[in-house]
Scaffold this motif. Structure first.
Motif, short mmCIF file in Angstrom:
data_model
loop_
_atom_site.label_atom_id
_atom_site.label_comp_id
_atom_site.label_asym_id
_atom_site.label_seq_id
_atom_site.Cartn_x
_atom_site.Cartn_y
_atom_site.Cartn_z
N ILE A 187 -19.31 -68.32 36.68
CA ILE A 187 -18.78 -69.00 35.49
C ILE A 187 -19.77 -68.84 34.36
CG2 ILE A 187 -18.23 -71.28 34.56
CD1 ILE A 187 -17.19 -72.05 37.25
N LYS A 188 -19.32 -68.27 33.24
CA LYS A 188 -20.23 -68.08 32.11
C LYS A 188 -19.86 -69.02 30.97
CE LYS A 188 -21.40 -66.12 28.07
NZ LYS A 188 -20.76 -65.86 26.78
N ILE A 189 -20.87 -69.74 30.50
CA ILE A 189 -20.68 -70.70 29.42
C ILE A 189 -21.46 -70.21 28.20
CG2 ILE A 189 -20.91 -73.15 28.78
CD1 ILE A 189 -19.39 -72.74 31.37
N GLY A 190 -20.77 -70.06 27.09
CA GLY A 190 -21.42 -69.56 25.88
C GLY A 190 -22.15 -70.65 25.10
N SER A 191 -23.04 -70.21 24.22
CA SER A 191 -23.85 -71.15 23.41
C SER A 191 -22.98 -72.08 22.58
CB SER A 191 -24.74 -70.37 22.44
OG SER A 191 -25.55 -69.47 23.12
N ALA A 192 -21.91 -71.54 21.98
CA ALA A 192 -21.09 -72.33 21.07
C ALA A 192 -20.40 -73.48 21.80
CB ALA A 192 -20.06 -71.44 20.38
N SER A 238 -25.53 -69.48 32.02
CA SER A 238 -25.51 -70.38 30.87
C SER A 238 -26.34 -69.84 29.72
CB SER A 238 -26.08 -71.74 31.29
OG SER A 238 -26.20 -72.58 30.17
N SER A 239 -25.70 -69.76 28.56
CA SER A 239 -26.40 -69.41 27.33
C SER A 239 -26.86 -70.72 26.70
CB SER A 239 -25.46 -68.72 26.36
OG SER A 239 -24.86 -67.62 26.97
N GLY A 240 -27.38 -70.63 25.50
CA GLY A 240 -27.63 -71.84 24.72
C GLY A 240 -29.08 -72.15 24.44
N ALA A 241 -30.02 -71.38 25.04
CA ALA A 241 -31.44 -71.70 24.86
C ALA A 241 -31.84 -71.56 23.39
CB ALA A 241 -32.29 -70.79 25.73
N VAL A 242 -31.51 -70.41 22.81
CA VAL A 242 -31.89 -70.16 21.41
C VAL A 242 -31.15 -71.14 20.49
CG1 VAL A 242 -31.88 -68.46 19.55
CG2 VAL A 242 -32.42 -67.74 21.89
N ALA A 243 -29.86 -71.32 20.75
CA ALA A 243 -29.06 -72.21 19.89
C ALA A 243 -29.61 -73.63 19.91
CB ALA A 243 -27.60 -72.19 20.36
N LEU A 244 -29.96 -74.11 21.08
CA LEU A 244 -30.45 -75.49 21.18
C LEU A 244 -31.74 -75.67 20.40
CD1 LEU A 244 -30.09 -78.29 22.44
CD2 LEU A 244 -31.38 -77.51 24.43
N ILE A 304 -28.20 -69.26 35.61
CA ILE A 304 -28.86 -68.02 35.21
C ILE A 304 -28.79 -67.83 33.69
CG2 ILE A 304 -28.85 -65.50 35.56
CD1 ILE A 304 -27.33 -66.02 38.18
N ASN A 305 -29.85 -67.32 33.13
CA ASN A 305 -29.83 -66.91 31.73
C ASN A 305 -30.65 -65.62 31.63
OD1 ASN A 305 -29.45 -66.82 28.95
ND2 ASN A 305 -30.54 -68.73 28.52
N GLU A 306 -30.52 -64.94 30.51
CA GLU A 306 -31.40 -63.79 30.28
C GLU A 306 -32.80 -64.33 30.04
OE1 GLU A 306 -30.22 -60.94 27.32
OE2 GLU A 306 -31.89 -59.65 27.88
N ASN A 307 -33.80 -63.59 30.47
CA ASN A 307 -35.19 -64.00 30.22
C ASN A 307 -35.57 -63.54 28.81
OD1 ASN A 307 -37.77 -64.84 30.31
ND2 ASN A 307 -38.29 -63.82 32.24
N ASP A 308 -35.03 -64.26 27.83
CA ASP A 308 -35.20 -63.86 26.43
C ASP A 308 -36.65 -63.89 26.00
OD1 ASP A 308 -32.37 -63.62 25.62
OD2 ASP A 308 -32.29 -65.75 26.03
N VAL A 309 -37.47 -64.66 26.70
CA VAL A 309 -38.87 -64.82 26.30
C VAL A 309 -39.64 -63.50 26.42
CG1 VAL A 309 -41.01 -66.01 26.93
CG2 VAL A 309 -38.86 -67.26 26.85
N PHE A 330 -30.16 -57.59 27.35
CA PHE A 330 -28.70 -57.67 27.35
C PHE A 330 -28.25 -58.13 25.96
CE2 PHE A 330 -29.46 -58.14 31.91
CZ PHE A 330 -28.45 -57.37 32.43
N GLY A 331 -28.90 -59.21 25.47
CA GLY A 331 -28.53 -59.73 24.16
C GLY A 331 -27.29 -60.61 24.20
N ASP A 332 -26.45 -60.41 25.18
CA ASP A 332 -25.28 -61.27 25.34
C ASP A 332 -25.15 -61.57 26.82
OD1 ASP A 332 -22.99 -59.47 26.65
OD2 ASP A 332 -24.25 -58.25 25.35
N ASN A 333 -24.72 -62.77 27.12
CA ASN A 333 -24.62 -63.15 28.53
C ASN A 333 -23.30 -62.71 29.16
OD1 ASN A 333 -27.15 -64.16 28.66
ND2 ASN A 333 -26.57 -66.33 28.81
N ASP A 334 -22.40 -62.10 28.37
CA ASP A 334 -21.16 -61.60 28.96
C ASP A 334 -21.47 -60.48 29.95
OD1 ASP A 334 -19.58 -63.31 27.38
OD2 ASP A 334 -19.61 -61.90 25.71
N1 GLU Z 1 -29.51 -65.77 26.26
C1 GLU Z 1 -29.17 -66.37 25.00
C2 GLU Z 1 -29.56 -67.84 24.98
O1 GLU Z 1 -29.62 -68.49 25.97
C3 GLU Z 1 -27.69 -66.32 24.70
C4 GLU Z 1 -26.96 -65.04 24.84
C5 GLU Z 1 -25.47 -65.25 24.59
O2 GLU Z 1 -25.12 -66.14 23.83
O3 GLU Z 1 -24.64 -64.55 25.18
O4 GLU Z 1 -29.78 -68.40 23.93
#
Ligand code: GLU
Length: 369
Positions: A12-17, A53-59, A137-142, A150-154
């Motif tokens: 299940i993938k949940i986007g930042s928005a 789960s995305s959302g790290a940067v957005a938060l 799981i998230n991308e290791n953006d750090v 990846f840049g996108d979690n899709d």
């Molecule tokens: N990995 C990014 C984050 O957690 C989000 C990537 C995405 O929105 O698909 O902020």
């Protein structure tokens, strides 16, 4: 009726928005709790759930005060490092009242594209699932760099789906699926409930993400569908921006269903088929195309051209004499070695010497489209 009830494993993938409320600079905790109730019910019914789960940067972006809308890589990495703690905490809190435990995995493309690291990540995921915990799981953006992220979690979620052989990937989005045009700008656009094949026409429907916190858009979702369906799993796009989004989907909320390919072969072949970026292209002659279709390995005599600079162990695209894509394969030889073989074969051919042909890609390492 829950049409997903038969599925053993769901990603299940949940986007930042969805997860982050920009006006508050906080996770939408109440909404998240409704989702976690749904996940708890599925878990209790014996399903295995993996969360991307995305959302790290957005938060962090909304917590850290004024910011430019386009962030530099270093700033994004710093925000990801700050925000990830909040994201993990939000999931942990939301599952706590159901006595469910989470395990966090932060991955870079190398962790899915390199075969050994892929197997390693898979082992960890399987172990978390055996403990009946929920991987988040998230991308290791750090540490992911601009060139290699990846840049996108899709697509990350699609690669995870392939990695652990999940039955279905569900992308919760702010749109209830694929439309014949962008419904935000084209009122006559109609919803497409089922996609059997990702034709060029379907792929051309992919647009960019709307302004705001989303990184993907329909384009990355369709690329994710390619990875997922080639790996033999289904993919679903549906709205997540309502309470109990999983329960809503289970009882038939509007969605687009991308159907898995039927014949996908071994786990190794599925990994090859869904590699993100093949490192080169090998063009075959007509005889070799025919032989591959009959199940043979690719021999050096069947190669007419080679593009790219790759090492042995790389995944490459295979092309027909008329430049149609035939599939992909994991090569046993580097581009330099293959070029040398082609030169010596041409010389032998002129002198009419009998030459030995070398196996370049073993049939177990071929995945034809
Ligand atoms: N990995 C990014 C984050 O957690 C989000 C990537 C995405 O929105 O698909 O902020």
């Amino acid at each position: 009726m829950n049409f997903l009830a038969e599925k053993k494993r769901l990603v299940i993938k949940i986007g930042s928005a969805l997860l982050v409320d920009p006006s508050k600079g906080a996770v939408r905790q109440e909404w998240l709790e409704t989702l976690c109730e749904d996940i708890h019910a599925a878990h209790r019914a014996g399903q295995e759930i993996i969360i991307v789960s995305s959302g790290a940067v957005a938060l962090a972006r909304h917590q850290m005060g004024p910011h430019r809308s386009r962030l530099k890589l270093g700033e994004k990495q710093a925000l990801a490092s700050i925000g990830q703690i909040g994201i993990a905490h939000a999931w942990q809190q939301a599952f706590k009242r159901h006595n469910l435990t989470i395990g966090q995995l932060l991955l870079t493309p190398e962790d899915t594209e390199d075969r050994q690291r892929h197997l390693n990540a898979r082992r960890t995921l399987e172990s978390i699932l055996r403990l009946r915990a929920l991987p988040v799981i998230n991308e290791n953006d750090v540490i992911a760099t601009e060139a290699l992220r990846f840049g996108d979690n899709d697509r990350l979620a699609a690669r995870i789906t392939q990695m652990i052989g999940a039955d279905t990937l569900i992308l919760f989005s702010d749109i209830d699926g694929l439309y014949t045009a962008d419904p935000r700008t084209t009122p006559t656009a109609t919803h497409i409930p089922r996609v059997q094949e990702l034709t060029d026409e379907i792929m051309s429907l992919g647009g960019d993400a709307p302004p705001g916190d989303s990184s993907g858009g329909m384009r990355t979702k369709l690329l994710a569908a390619q990875i997922t369906t080639r790996a033999g799993s289904d993919m679903i796009i549906t709205r997540g921006d309502r309470p109990h989004p999983l329960a809503a989907l289970q009882s038939g909320a509007l969605h687009t269903h991308f159907l898995a390919h039927d014949e996908v072969g071994s786990a190794r072949k599925r990994w090859i088929a869904s590699t993100l970026h093949p490192e080169g292209t090998i063009t075959l002659d007509a005889g070799a195309v025919d032989a591959l279709h009959k199940g043979a390995s690719l021999l050096s005599v069947g190669i007419t051209d080679i593009e790219g600079d790759f090492d042995d162990g790389a995944v490459v695209t295979l092309s027909t004499p008329s430049h149609k894509i035939l599939g992909r394969g994991l090569t046993d030889h580097s581009a330099d070695d293959i070029r040398l073989m082609l030169i010596s074969q041409a010389t032998e051919h002129h002198s009419q010497e009998h030459h030995n042909s070398t196996v370049i890609i073993h049939r177990n390492n071929l995945s034809l489209d």
